[in-house]
Write a protein that holds these residues in place. Structure first.
Motif, PDB file in Angstrom:
ATOM      1  N   ASN A 138       0.812  -1.230   0.000  1.00  0.00           N
ATOM      2  CA  ASN A 138       0.000   0.000   0.000  1.00  0.00           C
ATOM      3  C   ASN A 138       0.840   1.274   0.000  1.00  0.00           C
ATOM      4  OD1 ASN A 138       1.001   0.332   2.613  1.00  0.00           O
ATOM      5  ND2 ASN A 138      -1.008   0.539   3.581  1.00  0.00           N
ATOM      6  N   GLU A 139       2.158   1.132  -0.059  1.00  0.00           N
ATOM      7  CA  GLU A 139       3.010   2.314   0.090  1.00  0.00           C
ATOM      8  C   GLU A 139       2.778   3.344  -1.007  1.00  0.00           C
ATOM      9  OE1 GLU A 139       7.703   3.635   0.568  1.00  0.00           O
ATOM     10  OE2 GLU A 139       7.194   1.524   0.327  1.00  0.00           O
ATOM     11  N   ARG A 140       2.613   2.878  -2.212  1.00  0.00           N
ATOM     12  CA  ARG A 140       2.431   3.819  -3.323  1.00  0.00           C
ATOM     13  C   ARG A 140       1.202   4.705  -3.103  1.00  0.00           C
ATOM     14  NH1 ARG A 140       4.842   3.283  -8.190  1.00  0.00           N
ATOM     15  NH2 ARG A 140       5.243   1.075  -7.808  1.00  0.00           N
ATOM     16  N   GLU A 141       0.111   4.090  -2.622  1.00  0.00           N
ATOM     17  CA  GLU A 141      -1.122   4.850  -2.382  1.00  0.00           C
ATOM     18  C   GLU A 141      -1.030   5.711  -1.119  1.00  0.00           C
ATOM     19  OE1 GLU A 141      -1.011   1.519  -2.891  1.00  0.00           O
ATOM     20  OE2 GLU A 141      -1.555   1.642  -5.023  1.00  0.00           O
ATOM     21  N   GLN A 142      -0.427   5.161  -0.069  1.00  0.00           N
ATOM     22  CA  GLN A 142      -0.359   5.880   1.198  1.00  0.00           C
ATOM     23  C   GLN A 142       0.605   7.059   1.149  1.00  0.00           C
ATOM     24  OE1 GLN A 142      -2.142   5.519   3.933  1.00  0.00           O
ATOM     25  NE2 GLN A 142      -3.344   3.838   3.080  1.00  0.00           N
ATOM     26  N   ALA A 143       1.629   6.981   0.322  1.00  0.00           N
ATOM     27  CA  ALA A 143       2.650   8.032   0.306  1.00  0.00           C
ATOM     28  C   ALA A 143       2.046   9.395  -0.004  1.00  0.00           C
ATOM     29  CB  ALA A 143       3.736   7.688  -0.717  1.00  0.00           C
ATOM     30  N   GLU A 144       1.150   9.456  -0.975  1.00  0.00           N
ATOM     31  CA  GLU A 144       0.542  10.737  -1.354  1.00  0.00           C
ATOM     32  C   GLU A 144      -0.228  11.343  -0.177  1.00  0.00           C
ATOM     33  OE1 GLU A 144      -2.588  12.540  -4.677  1.00  0.00           O
ATOM     34  OE2 GLU A 144      -1.853  10.477  -4.828  1.00  0.00           O
ATOM     35  N   GLN A 145      -0.994  10.519   0.517  1.00  0.00           N
ATOM     36  CA  GLN A 145      -1.780  11.013   1.644  1.00  0.00           C
ATOM     37  C   GLN A 145      -0.881  11.485   2.786  1.00  0.00           C
ATOM     38  OE1 GLN A 145      -3.268   8.022   4.110  1.00  0.00           O
ATOM     39  NE2 GLN A 145      -3.913   9.506   5.632  1.00  0.00           N
ATOM     40  N   LEU A 146       0.172  10.733   3.070  1.00  0.00           N
ATOM     41  CA  LEU A 146       1.073  11.098   4.168  1.00  0.00           C
ATOM     42  C   LEU A 146       1.849  12.368   3.846  1.00  0.00           C
ATOM     43  CD1 LEU A 146       2.393   7.554   5.160  1.00  0.00           C
ATOM     44  CD2 LEU A 146       0.700   8.952   6.372  1.00  0.00           C
ATOM     45  N   VAL A 147       2.244  12.512   2.583  1.00  0.00           N
ATOM     46  CA  VAL A 147       2.940  13.739   2.176  1.00  0.00           C
ATOM     47  C   VAL A 147       2.019  14.944   2.361  1.00  0.00           C
ATOM     48  CG1 VAL A 147       3.808  14.999   0.159  1.00  0.00           C
ATOM     49  CG2 VAL A 147       4.607  12.674   0.630  1.00  0.00           C
TER      50      VAL A 147
END
Length: 278
Positions: A64-73
């Motif tokens: 899920n890192e690819r999807e979560q990265a945008e939200q966390l950024v």
């Protein structure tokens, strides 16, 4: 009030086994950030609970890192501080986190390391192998053919080699290493570092294979394999092989030139063919 910088990504190392190996700074950061992004929240929650840290956890793993990265950024750009941890050791070292760190840096977010345990470096520090120059190869391929092919490309590597390996493949990997690199190559198996059943075994590869084969306990837990780099004899064969290859490829296709040069010099064919673009 939080004393750590906000709007940042804190890359925090956690213990690889012994809980007391966590740093005071790591505990401070984990307690004060807005969120802890963890490889496996079920694994990390007991660590935080042990130190009475109630910071919210969110899963960040390879799926899920690819999807979560945008939200966390986006959250960090809004001023929140986030800590990234893996199940054990330093994040990104054969663990998730690369995409998040890259996305954060691309967005102008400061990424701050909080150093600590790393199984590869811990193993190197007690292996008794040259440590001034080394190369970390992570996990070898799971399938035997691909694993041996990868090892063949490393035959001439003169630096100390460091690998991670799963317990259910450690014997197979050691056996392939002995076949490809030779049973006399100096090797170390560091297992369960900082844990109750920690062992560090150093023997020639052929002997280490037999030790692990006959001792099921050495086929359990977290494993780091370290190998001495290629010696002068291998370096000499590679040098001669490349000289012959460079002469032959003026008249022959590179693949055929590499095959003949390997037969003449005893150097690994793939190492010669890989130098074709040099």
């Amino acid at each position: 009030m939080s004393s750590i910088q906000s709007g940042c990504l804190w890359v925090v190392a956690t213990p690889i086994g012994h809980r007391d190996d966590i740093s005071a700074r790591a505990l401070e950061v984990l307690a004060q950030v807005s969120l802890v992004a963890a490889e496996d929240t079920r694994h990390s929650r007991p660590l935080l609970q042990h130190y009475r840290i109630d910071t919210p956890l969110q899963a960040l793993h390879e799926h899920n890192e690819r999807e979560q990265a945008e939200q966390l950024v986006a959250r960090m750009l809004a001023g929140e501080s986030i800590a990234l941890i893996s199940d054990a050791g330093t994040p990104l070292i054969s663990d998730p986190g690369f995409r998040l760190v890259r996305a954060a840096r691309s967005a102008g977010i400061r990424c701050i390391p909080v150093p600590g345990a790393c199984a590869a470096i811990a193993a190197l520090s007690v292996a008794g192998l040259p440590s001034d120059r080394f190369v970390f190869e992570g996990f070898l391929p799971a399938k035997a053919a691909a694993r041996r092919s990868r090892l063949q490309t490393l035959q001439g590597e003169s630096r100390t080699l460091i690998f991670y390996e799963s317990s259910h493949r450690v014997l197979e990997s050691l056996q392939d290493m002995a076949v490809v690199l030779g049973g006399d190559r100096e090797a170390v198996l560091a297992r369960e570092l900082t844990k109750l059943f920690e062992t560090v075994l150093g023997q020639p590869l052929g002997e280490l294979v037999e030790r692990v084969r006959t001792d099921p306990d050495q086929q359990r837990g977290e494993c780091v394999i370290l190998l001495a780099g290629a010696g002068d004899d291998v370096d000499a064969r590679l040098g001669e092989g490349r000289r012959v290859f460079n002469l032959l490829r003026e008249e022959l296709p590179p693949a055929k030139a590499a095959k003949l040069a390997a037969a003449i010099s005893g150097a690994p064919r793939k190492a010669l063919y890989g130098s074709e673009g040099d």
